[in-house]
Scaffold this motif. Structure first.
Motif, PDB file in Angstrom:
ATOM      1  N   HIS A 170      -2.225   9.708  -6.730  1.00 59.62           N
ATOM      2  CA  HIS A 170      -2.557   9.234  -5.393  1.00 59.62           C
ATOM      3  C   HIS A 170      -1.288   9.067  -4.567  1.00 59.62           C
ATOM      4  O   HIS A 170      -0.177   9.126  -5.087  1.00 59.62           O
ATOM      5  CB  HIS A 170      -3.321   7.902  -5.440  1.00 59.62           C
ATOM      6  CG  HIS A 170      -2.575   6.765  -6.051  1.00 59.62           C
ATOM      7  ND1 HIS A 170      -2.725   6.395  -7.368  1.00 59.62           N
ATOM      8  CD2 HIS A 170      -1.667   5.889  -5.534  1.00 59.62           C
ATOM      9  CE1 HIS A 170      -1.969   5.360  -7.643  1.00 59.62           C
ATOM     10  NE2 HIS A 170      -1.297   5.020  -6.538  1.00 59.62           N
ATOM     11  N   PHE A 171      -1.483   8.878  -3.260  1.00 56.48           N
ATOM     12  CA  PHE A 171      -0.381   8.495  -2.389  1.00 56.48           C
ATOM     13  C   PHE A 171      -0.918   7.475  -1.408  1.00 56.48           C
ATOM     14  O   PHE A 171      -2.131   7.322  -1.232  1.00 56.48           O
ATOM     15  CB  PHE A 171       0.214   9.709  -1.662  1.00 56.48           C
ATOM     16  CG  PHE A 171      -0.515  10.108  -0.405  1.00 56.48           C
ATOM     17  CD1 PHE A 171       0.055   9.881   0.849  1.00 56.48           C
ATOM     18  CD2 PHE A 171      -1.766  10.713  -0.460  1.00 56.48           C
ATOM     19  CE1 PHE A 171      -0.604  10.243   2.015  1.00 56.48           C
ATOM     20  CE2 PHE A 171      -2.432  11.083   0.699  1.00 56.48           C
ATOM     21  CZ  PHE A 171      -1.855  10.839   1.939  1.00 56.48           C
ATOM     22  N   GLY A 172       0.011   6.729  -0.770  1.00 59.43           N
ATOM     23  CA  GLY A 172      -0.411   5.680   0.140  1.00 59.43           C
ATOM     24  C   GLY A 172       0.454   5.635   1.381  1.00 59.43           C
ATOM     25  O   GLY A 172       1.639   5.981   1.344  1.00 59.43           O
ATOM     26  N   MET A 173      -0.138   5.174   2.484  1.00 61.59           N
ATOM     27  CA  MET A 173       0.538   5.100   3.772  1.00 61.59           C
ATOM     28  C   MET A 173       0.401   3.716   4.381  1.00 61.59           C
ATOM     29  O   MET A 173      -0.618   3.037   4.195  1.00 61.59           O
ATOM     30  CB  MET A 173      -0.063   6.116   4.754  1.00 61.59           C
ATOM     31  CG  MET A 173       0.100   7.577   4.378  1.00 61.59           C
ATOM     32  SD  MET A 173       1.811   8.158   4.440  1.00 61.59           S
ATOM     33  CE  MET A 173       2.247   7.847   6.153  1.00 61.59           C
ATOM     34  N   CYS A 174       1.418   3.301   5.117  1.00 66.34           N
ATOM     35  CA  CYS A 174       1.300   2.190   6.059  1.00 66.34           C
ATOM     36  C   CYS A 174       0.903   2.803   7.395  1.00 66.34           C
ATOM     37  O   CYS A 174       1.558   3.748   7.865  1.00 66.34           O
ATOM     38  CB  CYS A 174       2.612   1.437   6.179  1.00 66.34           C
ATOM     39  SG  CYS A 174       2.586   0.095   7.402  1.00 66.34           S
ATOM     40  N   VAL A 175      -0.170   2.310   8.010  1.00 67.38           N
ATOM     41  CA  VAL A 175      -0.677   2.864   9.258  1.00 67.38           C
ATOM     42  C   VAL A 175      -0.675   1.772  10.324  1.00 67.38           C
ATOM     43  O   VAL A 175      -0.757   0.583  10.016  1.00 67.38           O
ATOM     44  CB  VAL A 175      -2.087   3.455   9.084  1.00 67.38           C
ATOM     45  CG1 VAL A 175      -2.079   4.535   8.007  1.00 67.38           C
ATOM     46  CG2 VAL A 175      -3.108   2.372   8.728  1.00 67.38           C
ATOM     47  N   PHE A 224      -4.669   5.748  -0.328  1.00 61.93           N
ATOM     48  CA  PHE A 224      -4.864   4.378   0.145  1.00 61.93           C
ATOM     49  C   PHE A 224      -4.003   4.173   1.385  1.00 61.93           C
ATOM     50  O   PHE A 224      -3.006   4.875   1.602  1.00 61.93           O
ATOM     51  CB  PHE A 224      -4.533   3.346  -0.930  1.00 61.93           C
ATOM     52  CG  PHE A 224      -3.060   3.088  -1.116  1.00 61.93           C
ATOM     53  CD1 PHE A 224      -2.414   2.078  -0.410  1.00 61.93           C
ATOM     54  CD2 PHE A 224      -2.313   3.848  -2.000  1.00 61.93           C
ATOM     55  CE1 PHE A 224      -1.054   1.842  -0.565  1.00 61.93           C
ATOM     56  CE2 PHE A 224      -0.962   3.623  -2.173  1.00 61.93           C
ATOM     57  CZ  PHE A 224      -0.328   2.620  -1.450  1.00 61.93           C
ATOM     58  N   PHE A 225      -4.390   3.229   2.218  1.00 60.27           N
ATOM     59  CA  PHE A 225      -3.541   2.867   3.344  1.00 60.27           C
ATOM     60  C   PHE A 225      -3.802   1.431   3.743  1.00 60.27           C
ATOM     61  O   PHE A 225      -4.850   0.851   3.442  1.00 60.27           O
ATOM     62  CB  PHE A 225      -3.728   3.816   4.541  1.00 60.27           C
ATOM     63  CG  PHE A 225      -5.137   4.087   4.962  1.00 60.27           C
ATOM     64  CD1 PHE A 225      -5.799   3.244   5.844  1.00 60.27           C
ATOM     65  CD2 PHE A 225      -5.816   5.203   4.491  1.00 60.27           C
ATOM     66  CE1 PHE A 225      -7.093   3.498   6.259  1.00 60.27           C
ATOM     67  CE2 PHE A 225      -7.120   5.472   4.886  1.00 60.27           C
ATOM     68  CZ  PHE A 225      -7.755   4.620   5.772  1.00 60.27           C
TER      69      PHE A 225
END
Length: 323
Positions: A170-175, A224-225
């Protein structure tokens, strides 16, 4: 091309997460870390260095030499070439369908821009898997107090070294706008929330998304974010073989002088045992084992944000992980 004016009529079906791109100012330092982390170099083409795991994906990580450290986006496999063509016509600032001539596995790709924060998001189809012979490895047996599963006169012996990457998980971002980001990805793709986390005001601010593949079991989250003031990649995560392998890799990275970010510990949402590291460019990458699997029968869990909902055991949550 700009987003088409035609009305959206259906979702784009994703099969799995495929690979990520990272731009590194100091590429040699990045390469040394990636090998110590457990990646295997596949090829170099111009400024790009491609890495695979021990699975069948032609590559899972592309390190790009560039003037500044920057995330280059994640790629997901679409279910059909029709999905790819539809994406090129309906997603924001999407490219045309492009042939991948120089990347391991070949295939086709469309790249679009996240409509809220503008980071690149890639869709691929037709990549040729690597024809590898599976490594025969006996699963580790444990002796429990009330059940001794390991035969007598057989001993646990291990070799130190990197923890081999099996796959990108998986990877995740701050939005910067959770609601807009959430509505876009839920409405345009077959993402479905495994978990939603809300703040003191009852407002959803974090989500862990899996791919809705019906009754097929999939990872608890592949994307995920969470909401924050400045958009950036948080981390990308890679499955390794088992807990012993994970800790052997942890010790190997520590002995090489690399900086641990957080771990080893056990998450709540997703349940996986985690181990986060800073690479030389200060990107965070994770080894994990023993993650949850879900399917369409799973009901979304909603919980309040707090220090106790991220891990059940392990070191205290470091401030840098949140930043």
């Amino acid at each position: 091309m700009a987003e088409a004016s035609n009305p959206v009529t259906r979702k784009i079906n994703l099969v799995r997460i495929a690979h990520v791109y990272y731009i590194h100012k100091h590429i040699e330092k990045a390469r040394q870390f990636l090998e110590a982390f457990g990646f295997q170099e596949v090829s170099r083409n111009g400024l790009n260095t491609y890495y695979r795991g021990v699975g069948s994906e032609p590559f899972v990580y592309c390190a790009i030499e560039g003037p500044a450290d920057k995330f280059g986006g994640a790629a997901f496999v679409v279910e059909s070439v029709e999905d790819l063509e539809y994406a090129s016509k309906t997603l924001p600032n999407a490219t045309s369908v492009q042939k991948l001539k120089d990347e391991p596995g070949g295939g086709l790709r469309v790249t679009f821009e996240d409509p809220v924060d503008g980071y690149p998001f890639h869709l691929v189809w037709g990549q040729a898997p690597i024809d590898t012979r599976p490594t025969v490895r006996e699963k580790i047996k444990f002796n429990f107090p009330d059940e001794k599963t390991r035969p007598g006169n057989q001993f646990q012996r291990f070799n130190k070294g990197p923890a081999p990457v099996h796959k990108l998980g998986h990877f995740g971002m701050c939005v910067t706008d959770f609601a807009k980001t959430y509505n876009f990805y839920i409405s345009r793709f077959n993402f479905r929330p495994s978990d939603l986390v809300y703040d003191d005001y009852g407002r959803d601010v974090t989500t862990f998304l899996h791919l809705d593949r019906g009754l097929e079991l999939v990872d608890h989250h592949c994307f995920f974010f969470f909401e924050g003031p400045v958009s950036h990649v948080h981390h990308s995560s890679y499955e390794t073989y088992d807990f012993d392998t994970q800790l052997l890799g942890h010790d190997y990275l520590r002995e090489k002088g690399y900086e641990n970010c957080w771990g080893v510990g056990r998450h709540v949402m997703g349940s996986q045992i985690f181990d986060y590291w800073f690479d030389p460019s200060r990107f965070i990458v994770e080894h994990y084992v023993d993650g949850d699997l879900v399917n369409s029968s799973h009901k979304t869990n909603r919980s309040k944000a707090g220090p106790g909902n991220l891990h059940v055991w392990g070191p205290d949550l470091p401030l840098e992980f949140l930043q």
